[in-house]
Design a protein around this motif. Structure first.
Motif, PDB file in Angstrom:
ATOM      1  N   THR A 515      43.798  47.083  28.342  1.00 51.13           N
ATOM      2  CA  THR A 515      45.120  47.051  28.965  1.00 51.13           C
ATOM      3  C   THR A 515      45.043  47.061  30.485  1.00 51.13           C
ATOM      4  N   GLY A 516      44.144  47.832  31.047  1.00 54.58           N
ATOM      5  CA  GLY A 516      44.052  47.906  32.500  1.00 54.58           C
ATOM      6  C   GLY A 516      42.632  48.181  32.940  1.00 54.58           C
ATOM      7  N   HIS A 517      42.310  47.745  34.141  1.00 51.53           N
ATOM      8  CA  HIS A 517      40.961  47.942  34.676  1.00 51.53           C
ATOM      9  C   HIS A 517      41.044  48.375  36.130  1.00 51.53           C
ATOM     10  N   GLY A 518      40.015  49.053  36.587  1.00 51.95           N
ATOM     11  CA  GLY A 518      39.929  49.390  37.998  1.00 51.95           C
ATOM     12  C   GLY A 518      39.785  48.139  38.830  1.00 51.95           C
ATOM     13  N   ILE A 519      40.082  48.265  40.104  1.00 52.18           N
ATOM     14  CA  ILE A 519      39.999  47.108  40.997  1.00 52.18           C
ATOM     15  C   ILE A 519      39.409  47.550  42.330  1.00 52.18           C
ATOM     16  N   GLY A 520      38.558  46.732  42.905  1.00 54.60           N
ATOM     17  CA  GLY A 520      37.820  47.116  44.096  1.00 54.60           C
ATOM     18  C   GLY A 520      38.609  46.980  45.383  1.00 54.60           C
ATOM     19  N   SER A 521      38.001  47.458  46.456  1.00 56.93           N
ATOM     20  CA  SER A 521      38.567  47.308  47.798  1.00 56.93           C
ATOM     21  C   SER A 521      37.764  46.242  48.522  1.00 56.93           C
ATOM     22  N   TYR A 522      38.275  45.001  48.488  1.00 56.28           N
ATOM     23  CA  TYR A 522      37.523  43.825  48.900  1.00 56.28           C
ATOM     24  C   TYR A 522      36.148  43.851  48.239  1.00 56.28           C
ATOM     25  N   LEU A 523      36.205  43.991  46.901  1.00 55.40           N
ATOM     26  CA  LEU A 523      34.999  43.997  46.086  1.00 55.40           C
ATOM     27  C   LEU A 523      35.333  43.374  44.732  1.00 55.40           C
ATOM     28  N   ASN A 524      34.691  43.826  43.678  1.00 59.83           N
ATOM     29  CA  ASN A 524      34.885  43.218  42.366  1.00 59.83           C
ATOM     30  C   ASN A 524      36.308  43.430  41.855  1.00 59.83           C
ATOM     31  N   VAL A 525      36.867  42.402  41.252  1.00 55.42           N
ATOM     32  CA  VAL A 525      38.217  42.509  40.715  1.00 55.42           C
ATOM     33  C   VAL A 525      38.237  43.390  39.469  1.00 55.42           C
ATOM     34  N   HIS A 526      37.136  43.470  38.746  1.00 55.98           N
ATOM     35  CA  HIS A 526      36.981  44.402  37.632  1.00 55.98           C
ATOM     36  C   HIS A 526      36.030  45.498  38.094  1.00 55.98           C
ATOM     37  N   GLU A 527      36.539  46.711  38.221  1.00 55.32           N
ATOM     38  CA  GLU A 527      35.732  47.801  38.750  1.00 55.32           C
ATOM     39  C   GLU A 527      35.848  49.021  37.852  1.00 55.32           C
ATOM     40  N   GLY A 528      34.703  49.599  37.502  1.00 51.21           N
ATOM     41  CA  GLY A 528      34.679  50.844  36.751  1.00 51.21           C
ATOM     42  C   GLY A 528      34.544  52.021  37.690  1.00 51.21           C
ATOM     43  N   PRO A 529      34.324  53.202  37.119  1.00 49.01           N
ATOM     44  CA  PRO A 529      33.992  53.424  35.698  1.00 49.01           C
ATOM     45  C   PRO A 529      35.213  53.655  34.812  1.00 49.01           C
ATOM     46  N   HIS A 530      36.406  53.739  35.388  1.00 53.22           N
ATOM     47  CA  HIS A 530      37.611  54.023  34.615  1.00 53.22           C
ATOM     48  C   HIS A 530      38.235  52.728  34.109  1.00 53.22           C
ATOM     49  N   LEU A 531      38.987  52.828  33.045  1.00 48.94           N
ATOM     50  CA  LEU A 531      39.758  51.706  32.528  1.00 48.94           C
ATOM     51  C   LEU A 531      40.792  52.241  31.543  1.00 48.94           C
ATOM     52  N   ILE A 532      41.767  51.412  31.233  1.00 50.51           N
ATOM     53  CA  ILE A 532      42.761  51.736  30.207  1.00 50.51           C
ATOM     54  C   ILE A 532      42.517  50.770  29.057  1.00 50.51           C
ATOM     55  N   SER A 533      41.985  51.285  27.969  1.00 44.93           N
ATOM     56  CA  SER A 533      41.512  50.395  26.923  1.00 44.93           C
ATOM     57  C   SER A 533      41.299  51.151  25.625  1.00 44.93           C
ATOM     58  N   PHE A 534      41.233  50.402  24.530  1.00 38.70           N
ATOM     59  CA  PHE A 534      40.870  50.965  23.230  1.00 38.70           C
ATOM     60  C   PHE A 534      39.359  51.123  23.100  1.00 38.70           C
ATOM     61  N   ARG A 535      38.608  50.544  24.035  1.00 36.90           N
ATOM     62  CA  ARG A 535      37.151  50.597  23.952  1.00 36.90           C
ATOM     63  C   ARG A 535      36.664  52.045  24.109  1.00 36.90           C
ATOM     64  N   PRO A 536      35.617  52.421  23.369  1.00 40.66           N
ATOM     65  CA  PRO A 536      35.112  53.801  23.469  1.00 40.66           C
ATOM     66  C   PRO A 536      34.744  54.221  24.889  1.00 40.66           C
ATOM     67  N   SER A 537      34.281  53.284  25.718  1.00 40.96           N
ATOM     68  CA  SER A 537      33.882  53.625  27.085  1.00 40.96           C
ATOM     69  C   SER A 537      35.053  54.144  27.910  1.00 40.96           C
ATOM     70  N   ALA A 538      36.281  53.846  27.477  1.00 37.59           N
ATOM     71  CA  ALA A 538      37.453  54.331  28.215  1.00 37.59           C
ATOM     72  C   ALA A 538      37.650  55.831  28.064  1.00 37.59           C
ATOM     73  N   ARG A 539      36.894  56.455  27.150  1.00 32.91           N
ATOM     74  CA  ARG A 539      36.970  57.907  26.978  1.00 32.91           C
ATOM     75  C   ARG A 539      36.106  58.651  28.005  1.00 32.91           C
ATOM     76  N   ASN A 540      35.233  57.922  28.696  1.00 28.80           N
ATOM     77  CA  ASN A 540      34.187  58.576  29.488  1.00 28.80           C
ATOM     78  C   ASN A 540      34.678  59.178  30.800  1.00 28.80           C
ATOM     79  N   VAL A 541      35.681  58.565  31.417  1.00 29.07           N
ATOM     80  CA  VAL A 541      36.077  58.970  32.768  1.00 29.07           C
ATOM     81  C   VAL A 541      37.580  59.219  32.822  1.00 29.07           C
ATOM     82  N   PRO A 542      38.008  60.440  33.120  1.00 29.33           N
ATOM     83  CA  PRO A 542      39.448  60.707  33.286  1.00 29.33           C
ATOM     84  C   PRO A 542      39.999  59.968  34.505  1.00 29.33           C
ATOM     85  N   LEU A 543      41.263  59.601  34.430  1.00 26.69           N
ATOM     86  CA  LEU A 543      41.920  58.992  35.574  1.00 26.69           C
ATOM     87  C   LEU A 543      42.185  60.055  36.633  1.00 26.69           C
ATOM     88  N   GLN A 544      42.032  59.659  37.890  1.00 24.84           N
ATOM     89  CA  GLN A 544      42.213  60.586  38.998  1.00 24.84           C
ATOM     90  C   GLN A 544      43.169  59.990  40.031  1.00 24.84           C
TER      91      GLN A 544
END
Length: 556
Positions: A515-544
């Motif tokens: 559903t949603g992904h992190g975004i960089g500051s004049y960097l990668n348009v897809h940026e982790g480690p956070h994301l909003i998703s059904f994928r298990p990796s979305a459990r790893n990092v709380p939103l801040q």
């Protein structure tokens, strides 16, 4: 059969011949999408999987056996892969078909040898494969050179585009501040140093940018940081006098890109030392091996080739300590992002107004706010509006804006059925013409010196069907629910993902991506480690607070 398909078939045959003649013989060859830095978007010369298969999606993994050619990709690309793969390839759907390592273990012979370019596979993936291969005593074999390169006769050259210093007025924090915090984390973990392989992490840490990868302002480089030294591994042809002086002033030793493997070995043995900075040597006191014996790597981004230079008990395999500070934007980065979005939003509004006018004048469309039935296209149009020509116009509007540096990903400009292909990439020779009676989706973004953008708009220039209205409304409700969510500290994107999907689920609908992904500051348009998703990796990092994340039904 097209000439391109015939050429790819020939490449498959040539590759199998190389596999058979290799010592030892290679029974299967893994060809990832990633480069030596595990990047999502890679340079043209690193698109080995695309070269061999013809599939142009950003995510996928090819497996070539003596008889079969298989391609794994995720739900974003199922339709695209079906359209692009020839009949010599079999599509494997991630989440539905067995993972590649399970398929290999189940379908290849005992003691089979599976070849891999050890620069293009992460430690995590390699260890997962090796564990699965134990079932039949199969071997993951590290090749000394990439076999695909041997059949890629016209592989694009390695261009020497210059490294660029990213000004503090946009970066918001100095390298000295970032390095101080990084070394504190090294000391806390009893580590003597860290190997940084992700391109955006090197760029963020050293406040540099580049043009080595389309859409991502990064430079092919590595970094090693120890308690007493810092190193930047890059093709020195890219280093200008300005960059050389800049690195010297902040105490960073510039070394050739290809020296990283040797220096990792030196780091492992406690012998890696820096050179002169401003006429004096970096601190040279020996690291207390007993207290600081670990070397930090992020096993999700560090490649097997570098990891292999460390003792297994020496590697501290944790998430990169750079990932979170990069994701939590400082006030200057947040201010830049707001300004970039205002300019970018202006360009998108200009574009949509222009496009609406063109659709009315040339295609007889009724316009945004009319419910008139049908449309009347003009006969003998001098200039047809196509998916590519209109996206070029959008880029032109963006290019007029301050600090514009290019697009942040290939524009997904799609008409009618093409809009259902999640990462659709129109081709100028085959793309669709706009149609006032069909839905139009435009997913696009730009790179500005002060921020990166990603914006999707779906419009209809005629009268949408009841089903289209219902789907659009459900997606809008999901956007609003996610945007309005108030949640406690410690909440992850995995917990929030359901808010965007619930209105669709009520109608028996869903989408095959996050559903949603992190975004960089004049960097990668897809940026982790956070994301909003059904994928298990979305459990790893709380939103801040101060994280930047897209909202609602956006491919991750």
């Amino acid at each position: 059969m097209t000439s391109s398909s015939a050429a790819r078939n020939q490449h498959l045959d040539e590759l199998r011949a190389l596999m058979a003649s290799h010592s030892p013989p290679i029974h299967a060859l893994l060809i990832p999408s990633e480069d030596a830095h595990q990047s999502e978007y890679v340079s043209e010369r690193d698109k080995r999987r695309q070269f061999l298969s013809g599939f142009t999606g950003s995510a996928g993994l090819a497996l070539i056996t003596t008889r079969e050619a298989l391609l794994w990709t995720d739900g974003r690309y199922f339709l695209q892969a079906i359209n692009q793969l020839s009949d010599r390839w079999r599509l494997m759907r991630m989440g539905e078909d067995p993972p590649v390592e399970v398929w290999i273990a189940d379908n290849l012979a005992d003691e089979a040898i599976i070849g891999i370019d050890s620069w293009c596979i992460s430690v995590d993936s390699a260890q997962r494969y090796e564990q699965a291969f134990l079932k039949k005593n199969q071997t993951l074999f590290q090749l000394s050179s990439d076999l695909v390169d041997a059949v890629w006769k016209h592989r694009p050259p390695n261009d020497a585009t210059p490294v660029i210093v990213h000004p503090i007025e946009f970066a918001g924090r100095s390298v000295a501040q970032k390095m101080k915090e990084l070394r504190e984390k090294l000391q806390h973990e009893k580590a003597s140093g860290i190997i940084i392989t992700a391109l955006d992490e090197v760029a963020w840490l050293y406040n540099v940018r580049g043009n080595d990868v389309h859409y991502s302002p990064v430079v092919h480089s590595y970094a090693i940081v120890t308690l007493h030294g810092a190193f930047f591994y890059v093709d020195k042809r890219k280093v200008t006098t300005e960059v050389k002086n800049y690195m010297a002033e902040i105490g960073i030793d510039i070394r050739e890109y290809d020296m990283v493997q040797l220096d990792v070995s030196l780091l492992a043995s406690g012998q890696l030392k820096g050179s002169a900075v401003n006429g004096s040597l970096l601190m040279e006191k020996d690291i207390n091996v007993a207290e600081h014996s670990k070397i930090w790597i992020d096993s999700n981004s560090c490649c097997l080739a570098l990891y292999s230079k460390l003792r297994p008990d020496q590697a501290l395999m944790l998430q990169s300590p750079i990932a979170l500070p990069k994701a939590v934007k400082n006030p200057m980065e947040l201010n830049g992002l707001r300004k970039a979005h205002i300019r970018d939003g202006t360009a998108v509004v200009q574009y949509l107004a222009w496009l609406d006018n063109q659709m009315q004048e040339n295609y007889g469309a009724s316009g945004y706010f009319s419910e008139a039935n049908g449309s009347q296209k003009k006969d003998n149009l001098e200039i047809k509006l196509t998916e590519v020509s209109v996206s070029d116009k959008l880029e032109a509007f963006r290019a007029e804006k301050e600090h514009f540096k290019g697009l942040s990903f290939p524009t997904i400009s799609s008409v009618g059925p093409n809009a259902a292909i999640i990462h659709y990439s129109p081709d100028a020779n085959t793309c669709a013409e706009l149609d006032a009676d069909k839905i139009y989706l435009c997913d696009s973004g730009a790179q500005y010196l002060d921020g990166t953008t990603d914006i999707t708009r779906t419009v209809h220039f005629g009268k949408p069907s009841e089903h289209q209205k219902s789907c659009y409304t459900a997606v809008l409700k999901g956007h609003i629910a996610l945007d309005a969510a108030v949640f406690p500290n410690g909440t992850t994107g995995h917990a929030l993902d359901i808010l965007a999907r619930t209105p669709l689920w009520k109608s028996g609908l869903d989408y095959r991506h996050g559903t949603g992904h992190g975004i960089g500051s004049y960097l990668n348009v897809h940026e982790g480690p956070h994301l909003i998703s059904f994928r298990p990796s979305a459990r790893n990092v709380p939103l801040q607070a101060s994280m930047t994340v897209t909202d609602g039904s956006i491919p991750d």
